[in-house]
Scaffold this active site. Sequence first.
Site, mmCIF file in Angstrom:
data_model
loop_
_atom_site.group_PDB
_atom_site.id
_atom_site.type_symbol
_atom_site.label_atom_id
_atom_site.label_comp_id
_atom_site.label_asym_id
_atom_site.label_seq_id
_atom_site.Cartn_x
_atom_site.Cartn_y
_atom_site.Cartn_z
ATOM 1 N N ASN A 1 5.266 -78.660 -8.434
ATOM 2 C CA ASN A 1 6.010 -79.440 -7.435
ATOM 3 C C ASN A 1 6.410 -78.603 -6.227
ATOM 4 O OD1 ASN A 1 6.003 -82.015 -8.467
ATOM 5 N ND2 ASN A 1 7.824 -81.693 -9.729
ATOM 6 N N PHE B 1 18.661 -81.258 -10.167
ATOM 7 C CA PHE B 1 17.416 -81.991 -10.407
ATOM 8 C C PHE B 1 16.435 -81.679 -9.282
ATOM 9 C CE2 PHE B 1 20.704 -84.266 -12.645
ATOM 10 C CZ PHE B 1 20.103 -84.557 -13.869
ATOM 11 N N GLU B 2 15.175 -81.494 -9.651
ATOM 12 C CA GLU B 2 14.246 -80.977 -8.650
ATOM 13 C C GLU B 2 14.002 -81.897 -7.472
ATOM 14 O OE1 GLU B 2 9.979 -81.336 -10.562
ATOM 15 O OE2 GLU B 2 11.593 -80.881 -11.920
ATOM 16 N N ALA B 3 14.214 -83.198 -7.637
ATOM 17 C CA ALA B 3 14.032 -84.072 -6.477
ATOM 18 C C ALA B 3 15.120 -83.818 -5.439
ATOM 19 C CB ALA B 3 14.018 -85.540 -6.894
ATOM 20 N N SER C 1 9.643 -81.360 -14.949
ATOM 21 C CA SER C 1 10.941 -81.014 -14.852
ATOM 22 C C SER C 1 11.596 -81.290 -13.649
ATOM 23 C CB SER C 1 11.122 -79.858 -14.865
ATOM 24 O OG SER C 1 10.611 -80.428 -14.452
#
Lengths: 338, 295
Positions: free
Chosen positions: A137, B53-55, B295
């Site tokens: 990501n 949180f990765e977002a 994740s």
Amino acid sequence: MEKKSGMYWTGLSPDEAREKLVNKDKSMRDKRMPLKQAVAEFIKDGDNVGIGGFVNIRQPIAITHEMVRHGFKELTLSWQSAGMAPDYLAGAMMLDPDRFSIKRIEMAYWAHEAFGLSPMFRYLAERGLIEIEDWSNYNMSARFKAGAMGLPFLPTRGPLGSDITQTSRTNVVDCPFTGRPIALLPACNPDVAIIHVQAADMYGNCIIRGTDCTCAEIAMASAHTIVTCEQLVAHELVVSNPKDVIIPFLAVDAIVEVPFGSYPGACRRHYYFDGEHIKQFHAAAETMRKEGRSDLLQAYYAENIFGVETFGDFISKFPFEKILAAQTAESFNYERLA
Amino acid sequence: MTASTDYTAQEIIVVAGSKILEDRKVVFVGTGLPMVASLLAKLTHAPGLIPVFEAGAVGPPLKVGLPLSVGDSKTFTSATYLKGLNAAFEMTQRGFADIGFIGGAEVDMYGNLNSTMIGNFPDGYQKPKVRLPGSGGASDMAASCERTILIVPHDKRKFNKKLQYVTSPGFLDGSPNARYNVGLQGKGPYRVITTKAILDFDEETHRMRILQVFPGETVESVQAATGFELLVAPNVSTFPAPTVEEVRMIREDIDPTQAFVKRSPKQTSDGIDSNDQMPFLTPKNERMLHASQQS
């Protein structure tokens, strides 16, 4: 697998991306148009398409439906984590690769978290029908960011020690300052970005609620950007706090008001997931993956995509109670005054 | 605290994961069971836990319920800081995350994880036998969080000497300074929580070591379900069964819709449940684990 010495660009090279922007009309003009026109005008066969959102949050679902109706060949798709957007494109390829095809994907994650794996991804990958370049990501986000910064690469720690360095164009070098290994990731400059946001004006200035995902970076890195929005509002309202504008009009080529444009995924402040519909769509694709029977998937596309003119017609198929439930669920996450 | 006699493998994983999390620390939370464990920790011994949180969400109180995604609207409400993916990972790379909480489909004795593919690597990379979702943010968390906690269902086919694909680096080949030498930051894996035990890593050899076994398991039964030789810590104890109250909290307060913690096993013909983030290749009737690697 390609050798690192033979570097190749799968979207625009940094020089091409610069050239495209130099020659683009960057004026602040009315960019409203029907989604059908936007897709036909700004996406071409063979393009690298950058997909906004994150997993099933604020994915450009309406745009992918329109892309399927139009039909495209040999696309490269780039994103960090995605669910329903590539699912719709991949399902179209499963049904008729002469009408819709994906050549390559560059991404970190293609699945649905609480809603399971993607049967479409498994179908295409396990049959060897698409080229895959795995990243993480942060890797994909940094690649878009490099593109948005007008740089050919960004250094990150991300893929060090991972086989991602073996299967991607990562270049691990010794840092010229510390002497320690560092990973250089090539910029991603897509031909076109597809993005859904909460609000925008007719010039394409965009406001995003909840996570920004990597949407601004993708839009700024791409030669063209198609934006759909929940609400098209007055310019004065959008710029009442200029820092709210996360994607400036400069980067946007087409703006289309599409309420529920991320449905059955979620959109902060507007609606929560419709997990039931996601599962129904997946069940049809899973039948084809496991049993080779395409009738259920065919029927899904016939009814929901080819059988309608616009995304609004697709949304109209859901009972009012269902739409209300998605809005109500989101109101528990984010309570707002009318 | 009455011990529960009716709990699932997923529920004890959640309780174990929750107890490993220390109050007032920053935990970078992966999807699935790590979210449930973090929420349980926050509601019990660690109210000052700071989930990331990765977002993009940093420090949300999670009072509107269990997120279904690390980009869920529920992570944004009342978060203290909220940008996007680049910001979250840049913070982690800088050193703001004490713990990363991740999972994988396959693990080796040095805590390296695979969540990319099952098949023949590298030749079969473009045509895997089973294609898994991919790294998501797991490899970034493994690269840059100061320590990581791993969740992997305990099965001989998942605990392998050699991984088919290294998605998220642990101690690599276990050699001294292996992580530092390839440019990684952080001290590497801290704990592995499985369906049978809690494991850590020997300080010198970096090999996986049995620390505690779950009720009903022994050092021998854990070793028998592992595809490589495990080290054994001195004085291995039994991790206590979850309490009735902990199980009630998981079932009623935290995950009432069974988004991640399933009550009953699901099995499909090829052993891969499409409702799972990763394949769970176990004999029938064993509890299914819906763990996480994104994740």
